[in-house]
Motif scaffolding. Structure first.
Motif, PDB file in Angstrom:
ATOM      1  N   LEU B 242      33.231  34.195  35.722  1.00  0.00           N
ATOM      2  CA  LEU B 242      33.017  35.640  35.634  1.00  0.00           C
ATOM      3  C   LEU B 242      34.245  36.214  34.930  1.00  0.00           C
ATOM      4  O   LEU B 242      35.371  35.905  35.310  1.00  0.00           O
ATOM      5  CB  LEU B 242      32.899  36.288  37.011  1.00  0.00           C
ATOM      6  CG  LEU B 242      31.734  35.897  37.913  1.00  0.00           C
ATOM      7  CD1 LEU B 242      31.674  36.828  39.126  1.00  0.00           C
ATOM      8  CD2 LEU B 242      30.421  35.952  37.170  1.00  0.00           C
ATOM      9  N   ILE B 243      34.018  37.032  33.901  1.00  0.00           N
ATOM     10  CA  ILE B 243      35.148  37.592  33.155  1.00  0.00           C
ATOM     11  C   ILE B 243      35.207  39.100  33.334  1.00  0.00           C
ATOM     12  O   ILE B 243      34.202  39.793  33.166  1.00  0.00           O
ATOM     13  CB  ILE B 243      35.032  37.273  31.645  1.00  0.00           C
ATOM     14  CG1 ILE B 243      34.827  35.770  31.446  1.00  0.00           C
ATOM     15  CG2 ILE B 243      36.262  37.746  30.896  1.00  0.00           C
ATOM     16  CD1 ILE B 243      34.599  35.385  30.006  1.00  0.00           C
ATOM     17  N   PHE B 244      36.391  39.602  33.671  1.00  0.00           N
ATOM     18  CA  PHE B 244      36.627  41.044  33.754  1.00  0.00           C
ATOM     19  C   PHE B 244      37.720  41.406  32.746  1.00  0.00           C
ATOM     20  O   PHE B 244      38.587  40.586  32.443  1.00  0.00           O
ATOM     21  CB  PHE B 244      37.109  41.435  35.155  1.00  0.00           C
ATOM     22  CG  PHE B 244      36.067  41.284  36.223  1.00  0.00           C
ATOM     23  CD1 PHE B 244      35.313  42.374  36.635  1.00  0.00           C
ATOM     24  CD2 PHE B 244      35.842  40.050  36.828  1.00  0.00           C
ATOM     25  CE1 PHE B 244      34.350  42.234  37.618  1.00  0.00           C
ATOM     26  CE2 PHE B 244      34.883  39.898  37.811  1.00  0.00           C
ATOM     27  CZ  PHE B 244      34.127  40.999  38.209  1.00  0.00           C
ATOM     28  N   ALA B 245      37.668  42.637  32.235  1.00  0.00           N
ATOM     29  CA  ALA B 245      38.727  43.102  31.339  1.00  0.00           C
ATOM     30  C   ALA B 245      39.649  44.033  32.110  1.00  0.00           C
ATOM     31  O   ALA B 245      39.201  44.772  32.987  1.00  0.00           O
ATOM     32  CB  ALA B 245      38.132  43.836  30.145  1.00  0.00           C
ATOM     33  N   TYR B 246      40.950  43.993  31.794  1.00  0.00           N
ATOM     34  CA  TYR B 246      41.899  44.835  32.512  1.00  0.00           C
ATOM     35  C   TYR B 246      43.037  45.222  31.599  1.00  0.00           C
ATOM     36  O   TYR B 246      43.485  44.437  30.763  1.00  0.00           O
ATOM     37  CB  TYR B 246      42.432  44.095  33.745  1.00  0.00           C
ATOM     38  CG  TYR B 246      43.250  44.966  34.654  1.00  0.00           C
ATOM     39  CD1 TYR B 246      42.637  45.960  35.406  1.00  0.00           C
ATOM     40  CD2 TYR B 246      44.623  44.796  34.763  1.00  0.00           C
ATOM     41  CE1 TYR B 246      43.369  46.771  36.252  1.00  0.00           C
ATOM     42  CE2 TYR B 246      45.371  45.607  35.608  1.00  0.00           C
ATOM     43  CZ  TYR B 246      44.736  46.588  36.348  1.00  0.00           C
ATOM     44  OH  TYR B 246      45.474  47.384  37.175  1.00  0.00           O
ATOM     45  N   HIS B 247      43.517  46.461  31.769  1.00  0.00           N
ATOM     46  CA  HIS B 247      44.608  46.970  30.950  1.00  0.00           C
ATOM     47  C   HIS B 247      45.908  46.805  31.720  1.00  0.00           C
ATOM     48  O   HIS B 247      46.086  47.409  32.768  1.00  0.00           O
ATOM     49  CB  HIS B 247      44.353  48.451  30.653  1.00  0.00           C
ATOM     50  CG  HIS B 247      45.413  49.079  29.832  1.00  0.00           C
ATOM     51  ND1 HIS B 247      45.432  48.987  28.463  1.00  0.00           N
ATOM     52  CD2 HIS B 247      46.501  49.799  30.185  1.00  0.00           C
ATOM     53  CE1 HIS B 247      46.486  49.634  28.003  1.00  0.00           C
ATOM     54  NE2 HIS B 247      47.150  50.135  29.020  1.00  0.00           N
ATOM     55  N   GLY B 248      46.799  45.956  31.230  1.00  0.00           N
ATOM     56  CA  GLY B 248      48.070  45.804  31.924  1.00  0.00           C
ATOM     57  C   GLY B 248      48.863  44.612  31.423  1.00  0.00           C
ATOM     58  O   GLY B 248      48.399  43.841  30.578  1.00  0.00           O
TER      59      GLY B 248
END
Lengths: 347, 311
Positions: B242-248
């Motif tokens: 499962l892939i999630f995108a995140y800003h950081g």
């Protein structure tokens, strides 16, 4: 209409003119302020100078960005706002008389859902260009009006309760169809559709649409104003109205068609802007009179003013980002309506 | 005699026409100083020869303009244009979905750059009506992103910089492809939105980006760009990751990853994913969502996470 009218006390032609004069003056001032405010502020005196130059035909001496902003963006937007506000308010007042229900608004009979469905179908086909979108919305509104009218008849007569139920059911059916289409749409069209359902004045309307809207609106308001005295009587009850010599069936059909036409025009130009049609007539009743001869013209002017005001807020509160005007009217309208309701039940 | 008469009539007519057309023929090259180009949405756009003032209506376009070194001519950006840092200081024209036409006109742009996927068609139509040229980009694959960079370079007159940037990125893409040539492709679910579950479909560059990073999206054949799918259907597929995108920062992404992993383990429905039970929840930089040069960083990052064995 040579029908004997119930004589409401205190209505003289002079009083009507004074009320309309005050409202028209306020509308003019509001519009002027609205012209000067926005993402780019233009001082009021510069707006006036530009307007004088515009009238004199010296457009070229107006700085080009002011010319574009005032006469291509804000001006037409304010005019459209006025037309939409007037149409919705008068339609609201008309439906409230027709259905003898103070909660009736221009959308209660499903006209806005019909218009939205028309617009969304066009968005799916992928032709959001100028003539198609308002045209499809208007056709959607027209088809809904026809269906609800047909459903709302009982023994060949327009029957208020049947009409109301037919409208509510049609509206919820159409909303369900819209939800179905929106979940199957891909992202891009969905965003356009969302703006449509909220009510939004940010897309400038072509001039021909404004003219068409204006002419039809004046005609429809004129028609309803023509039977205003009959509407006063009708509110007392249909049987009473018949006894007093009002052609009930004809009046109801006429008012229904005019109010639906106004709603259809408003929705096809700007999406469904809520609360104006519900709120404005009640505001007029509270401020001036519930006599329909006052209510119709005053609602038109006050509705126009409130939409211009709401749209000015929509353009300025989070500038340069713009809010859909429907969000502003809902946020301001709901508490105001509750206030009116409480005040009335107290007093 | 009659023949001659007719010929001379024709000649006279031709002469009149030539004289009439003469000034226009002479004026021709001046009028042609404006260029006619076709944008990625297939619209014909008339542009001045040299663009001095450009407004970007999407974060990825702002990034491309900076990457081409044309930021001095960038006179307006959206509220969402957050990269590079300097872009935040540019005048704002509003959000991507509802920019202010007034603000845009007041900034007197020669050109507005927009995206088909992010901006509303109504905004573009409005600007067009006001006489502001709008060039729309429409990348639907990683190759399209490279093409967009070249096109933007072309309209801005930064062809050389665009060519350098695009071929640089192309080399990185090819190198990535060579590295991943022999790996087996895990099946992945890219979670654009959790509730309701939204992923990327056939029409999205994201699907192509995942494929280039050595993954096989289980929604790759869905017809919508951002399809909504039921949790049941996703569970039926049992993706490997499962892939999630995140800003950081990398550290923040690692923290986000453990948090997600822990949350999903207890979340009804989601805990039934084999990937969740086996700890195969991935958090990748959110630049994977931006068809800009930084998309290539995110693709490399994702490839490294999916296939650590070849790096």
């Amino acid at each position: 209409m040579a029908t004997p009218t119930v004589n409401l006390p205190g209505l003289t032609r002079r009083r009507l003119l004074v009320i309309c004069g005050i409202l028209a003056g306020t509308l003019a001032v509001t519009s002027l302020v609205s012209l000067s405010l926005g993402a780019v502020s233009i001082p009021v005196w510069q707006v006036l100078t530009a307007m004088i130059k515009w009238v004199m035909g010296a457009q070229d001496s107006i700085p080009s960005e002011y010319r574009l902003i005032l006469f291509e963006i804000r001006g037409p937007r304010i005019v459209l706002g006025m037309l939409v506000g007037a149409a919705l308010a008068v339609a609201g007042a008309s439906f409230q008389a027709l259905l003898r229900n103070p909660l009736a608004d221009p959308y209660v009979l499903g006209v806005s859902s019909g218009a939205a469905l028309g617009a969304i179908v066009i968005l799916i086909i992928g032709r959001p260009a100028e003539p198609f979108l308002p045209l499809a919305a208007f056709l959607g509104a027209g088809a809904t009006i026809a269906v609800v009218y047909w459903l709302g008849q009982k023994a060949g007569q327009l029957e208020s309760n049947t009409l109301l139920l037919a409208g509510v059911i049609t509206a919820s059916f159409l909303s369900a169809v819209i939800m179905f289409l929106m979940t199957t749409l891909s992202g891009r069209e969905l965003r356009g559709a969302a703006f449509w359902l909220m009510g939004d004045l940010s897309t400038p309307s072509p001039l021909w649409l404004l003219w068409l809207f204006g002419v039809l609106l004046v005609g429809a308001v004129g028609f309803v104003y023509g039977v205003a005295a009959d509407l006063n009587v009708l509110l007392a009850g249909e049987r009473e109205a018949t006894h007093l010599g009002v052609d009930v069936a004809r009046t109801k059909t006429l008012v229904y068609l005019c109010a639906s036409l106004m709603t259809g025009l408003a929705v096809s130009a700007s999406g469904s802007i809520g609360y104006v049609g519900l709120l404005v007539p009640h505001l007029v009743r509270l401020l001036f009179s519930s006599d329909y001869r006052v209510l119709i013209p005053s609602s038109a002017l006050l509705g126009a003013m409130l939409i211009v005001l709401a749209d000015t807020l929509a353009r300025t509160v989070v500038a340069p980002t713009e809010l859909p005007v429907g969000a502003v009217t809902a946020i301001a309208g709901a508490p105001l309506f509750i206030y009116l309701l409480r005040k009335r039940s107290m007093g | 005699m009659r023949e001659n008469f007719r010929t001379s009539l024709w000649l006279a007519l031709a002469l009149v026409l030539a004289l009439k057309a003469g000034p226009e023929l002479l004026a021709g090259p001046v009028a042609l100083a404006a260029r006619q180009v076709t944008d990625e949405a297939g619209r014909s756009v008339r542009l001045p020869e040299r663009i001095e003032r450009v407004i970007s209506l999407a974060p990825n376009l702002t990034e491309i303009i900076y990457a081409l070194g044309a930021e001095n001519r960038l006179v307006g950006v959206t509220d969402y244009c957050d990269f590079p840092e300097a872009a935040r200081a540019k005048p704002r024209v509003g959000s991507v979905l509802s920019p202010s036409a007034e603000q845009i006109v007041a900034l007197k742009p020669d050109l507005v750059l927009a995206t088909v996927a992010g901006n509303r068609a109504e905004s573009v139509a409005t600007l067009e009506r006001l006489g502001v040229p709008v060039y729309a980009t429409n990348p639907r694959s990683v190759d399209d992103v490279l093409a967009s960079i070249l096109h933007v370079g072309d309209v801005l007159g930064e062809e050389q910089a665009a060519l350098r940037l695009a071929s640089d990125l192309r080399h990185r893409l090819d190198a990535l492809g060579r590295r991943l040539a022999d790996v087996s492709l895990p099946r992945v679910l890219f979670v654009v939105w959790e509730e309701p579950l939204i992923s990327a479909g056939r029409e999205s560059f994201l699907t192509d980006a995942i494929a280039r990073a050595g993954g096989q999206s289980i929604t790759a054949t869905f017809s919508a760009a951002w399809p909504r799918l039921s949790l049941e259907a996703a569970l039926e597929e049992q993706p490997d990751f499962l892939i999630f995108a995140y800003h950081g920062s990398p550290a923040e992404k690692a923290a986000e990853r453990s948090l997600r992993q822990a949350q999903l383990k207890h979340k009804p429905g989601w805990r039934e994913f084999r990937a969740v039970r086996q700890g195969k929840v991935i958090v990748v930089s959110d630049t994977i969502n931006r068809p800009s040069p930084r998309l290539f960083d995110a693709m490399e990052e994702l490839a490294r996470t999916l296939h650590p064995e070849v790096f």
